[in-house]
Design an enzyme around this catalytic site. Sequence first.
Site, PDB file in Angstrom:
ATOM      1  N   ARG A 277       1.515  11.278   1.808  1.00  0.00           N
ATOM      2  CA  ARG A 277       0.345  12.470   2.313  1.00  0.00           C
ATOM      3  C   ARG A 277      -0.513  12.795   1.241  1.00  0.00           C
ATOM      4  O   ARG A 277       0.147  12.796  -0.142  1.00  0.00           O
ATOM      5  CB  ARG A 277       1.102  13.746   2.671  1.00  0.00           C
ATOM      6  CG  ARG A 277       1.712  13.535   4.016  1.00  0.00           C
ATOM      7  CD  ARG A 277       2.221  14.786   4.551  1.00  0.00           C
ATOM      8  NE  ARG A 277       2.971  15.753   3.510  1.00  0.00           N
ATOM      9  CZ  ARG A 277       3.090  16.891   4.169  1.00  0.00           C
ATOM     10  NH1 ARG A 277       2.398  17.540   5.119  1.00  0.00           N
ATOM     11  NH2 ARG A 277       3.740  17.888   3.387  1.00  0.00           N
TER      12      ARG A 277
ATOM     13  N   SER B 281       8.971  10.759  -5.195  1.00  0.00           N
ATOM     14  CA  SER B 281      10.380  11.015  -4.971  1.00  0.00           C
ATOM     15  C   SER B 281      11.179   9.883  -5.399  1.00  0.00           C
ATOM     16  O   SER B 281      11.772   9.157  -4.498  1.00  0.00           O
ATOM     17  CB  SER B 281      10.252  11.191  -3.465  1.00  0.00           C
ATOM     18  OG  SER B 281       9.396  12.122  -2.983  1.00  0.00           O
TER      19      SER B 281
ATOM     20  N   ASP C 198      10.427  15.179  -5.051  1.00  0.00           N
ATOM     21  CA  ASP C 198      10.359  15.985  -3.787  1.00  0.00           C
ATOM     22  C   ASP C 198      11.379  17.094  -3.578  1.00  0.00           C
ATOM     23  O   ASP C 198      11.066  17.987  -2.894  1.00  0.00           O
ATOM     24  CB  ASP C 198      10.446  15.204  -2.598  1.00  0.00           C
ATOM     25  CG  ASP C 198      11.713  14.276  -2.576  1.00  0.00           C
ATOM     26  OD1 ASP C 198      11.860  13.338  -1.554  1.00  0.00           O
ATOM     27  OD2 ASP C 198      12.462  14.083  -3.531  1.00  0.00           O
TER      28      ASP C 198
END
Length: 923
Positions: A549, A609, A663
């Site tokens: 995203r 992440s 993350d």
Amino acid sequence: MDSIGSAGLRQGEEALSYPEEGLPGPSDSSELVQECLQQFKVTRAQLQQIQASLLGSMEQALRGQASPTPAVRMLPTYVGSTPHGTEQGDFVVLELGATGASLRVLWVTLTGTEGHRVEPRSQEFVIPQEVMLGAGQQLFDFAAHCLSEFLDVQPVSKQGLQLGFSFSFPCHQTGLDRSTLISWTKGFRCSGVEGQDVVQLLRDAIQRHGAYNIDVVAVVNDTVGTMMGCELGARPCEVGLVVDTGTNACYMEEARHVAVLDEDRGRVCVSVEWGSFSDAGVLGPVLTTFDHTLDHESLNPGAQRFEKMIGGLYLGELVRLVLAHLARHGVLFGGGTSPALLSRGSILLEHVAEMEDPSAGAARVHAILQDLGLSPGASDVELVQHVCAAVCARAAQLCAAALAAVLSRLQHGREQQTLQVAVATGGRVCERHPRFCSILQGTVMLLAPECDVSFIPSADGGGQGVAMVTAVAARLAAHRRLLEETLAPFRLNHDQLAAVQAQMRKAMVKGLRGEASSLRMLPTFVRATPDGSERGDFLALDLGGTNFRVLLVRVTTGVQITSQIYSIPESVAQGSGQQLFDHIVDCIVDFQQKQGLSGQSLPLGFTFSFPCRQLGLDQGILLNWTKGFNASDCEGQDVVNLLREAITRRQAVELNVVAIVNDTVGTMMSCGYEDPRCEIGLIVGTGTNACYMEELRNVVGVPGDSGRMCINMEWGAFGDDGSLAMLSTCFDASVDQASINPGKQRFEKMISGMYLGEIVRHILLHLTSLGVLFRGQQTQCLQTRDIFKTKFLSEIESDSLALRQVRAILEDLGLPLTSDDALMVLEVCQAVSQRAAQLCGAGVAAVVEKIRENRGLEELAVSVGVDGTLYKLHPHFSSLVAATVRELAPRCVVTFLQSEDGSGKGAALVTAVACRLAQLTRV
Ligand code: 0WK
Ligand code: BGC
Ligand code: BGC
């Protein structure tokens, strides 16, 4: 008229008579005799009313409609298919209740379709009256005694015997080997049995007797045994009818019509228990005073009224009551009676069958009546035969009306105009009564003309059928044992979870000290959670989860987020690093254009992440890829640099990369913005990991002893040093071997979404190879990697999903399955996800206990920010994690906060804090 013969014909109604009655009209046509016999005449209309009313009650009970209380029980029997003849093996069968005051033990050998039929060996034992009316334990001890007496004379071993229990009373079955007695019928009334599981009572009795090791694997109603034992003619028998001391029928109903079962496919055998049919409206006119007397004097007045007009236990008594009535009124035996004629139960079914049998002849009837202490004249003999015929004809007609109702139900259930069906018949009334079956068949044809019914007498009273059900139950029980053995390693107990917690705690301390540990405990340079003073617009990237995203995060008094999801094709995730980062920059540029941000250089926070050793807030060396990523030339590189190089390659783009966060950190910050007690970040999605605020004094390699710093634990790699080997199963090893990073991320591979589906698939393959699932058929699709998505676990385990929907999901996968298969797949999913949630809970318990002890607190209240598809979508995962944490860290009150905006917001907040701190140092 009404006082004596209220039952029977209304003015002008035509009684149903049978041409082959073969008996001339009674020579004594006195009115009293006529009235008596007339009472047992039933009209076609009455039979049709009984048929319709019984059908109504059956459908009401199937719908599970409790009020008004349905007149029949319609009890599902867990027998889902008629025999397909493949059953094999030796089985002991114990029959209790079918034939009144006797029980029967059989040794049945099933030889499958190929083998020839082996005649069962059997022995009958008379049950003493005091046992039938005594304590339940006494009855079951008697049964266990008869069992061993029978087996003592059989050439069989004492071990591993499998028994099928034919228990012919109304029972609520909750499994093939679990059945609770609702109420006794037919002369039985033992105490302490109603409401109990009769299989357990028999198991206890066999245990008490101790002579044989017998496994009771199935309990069936005698009608089911009769149906299942029916020889495989052109049509499988789908109805089982028993008329012995009692009467009842079962039939194969469409499972979707049985409300109590959440099934939408296949059929299930339902025991009608029509003996309790008592619709006063339609039965009232048919019930005679003799029926009322019989019922009144019976063991269970008011109950089983329909049975008391048909069952062999009652026919003799009805005949006796009529004969006694006629004798008292001087129209029989010259008005003489005898103690036998006046005592209940003195005329048995056998007597009636013989006396009514035209071939028996008057002499035999005479002899029987003499045995009853009577001195009959010729006309008496004739009249007695008429009484027997009247009582039995009515019984057969009523039974036919009930059977016709079952046939109509079959037609309705299968939406068929016409019906071809075979009915297996059993019981001594059917077998021994000369005219019962012919009247029954004739009346059925009259009441159900559109049904082409063939009647198949049961060869051995259902023993074979009970053995068939036992064979199926034995197979299912064996499958269940194999399933339990396969899933046992997934069922973690408290000690195992506490050991994981302790192991993780040790690894955390070692990792913080920079010693060898499977937990890298990576400092993140995030020292504080947001304090709400942050302000500004920030770009954020969120890479590493299901979706990539790009976000625009506006921080004012609140946080507004505009984001767009972009895909990372597998070819890019596993291509070159340059390609990957160029793709990322392409997405940023596309996003900027769409948001009208082109040419603006907003501070950017990069949620990356993957395990990175951070040298600063904007420096992160990728240690190794995880979760299916494997882009080349990245490991060992500073990924912020790789991003900046890609930005440089794409001229005319200005981006100010301020921070790189994991993350877990982004999620902690994002939730910390709402709840300052949020000091732990947890991800359970494609991968899994956690971070938390550690005391700086405990973090070797980062200067400073005061304050705290967020540590990215990278717990996905926990156990890569073999410390989890004791929990790892062969299925975990298969998944690890097949992964692109074998030997790595072992904890992650037991917990996270990328792997749970694969663990399930490997277990299903294993169970299929054992023949436990899908009839042992290995299907192409089940051998396809990643075909069983982890989201299927969440769907299959959802409480709102009926078994039928579970089956739909699996059928879409092209798996040919039965409901038992669907149930087993559900249990496999539950075992795998439960272990994952418990292991995750053990990890969180280790972290909160570390924080509590760090701060020397008796009690700790802390919040955990959580994100990840598995945690969010799985119906039970989050509650199982919380329960495990409560169990392993009882001195910590842990609140789990589901992150709404993902870690992109967190990355922006980290960036905002960095910018604010940078501002402070600049002024
Ligand atoms: C949403 C977060 C993202 C994280 C993801 C994990 O914004 O940073 O990586 O959750 O869950 P997944 O998408 O792997 O299920
Ligand atoms: C019982 C049934 C049984 C029937 C025939 C009835 O009394 O309730 O369960 O099938 O007798 O034996
Ligand atoms: C990565 C972690 C990440 C986690 C959750 C793991 O595979 O190593 O850095 O936090 O997945 O996305």
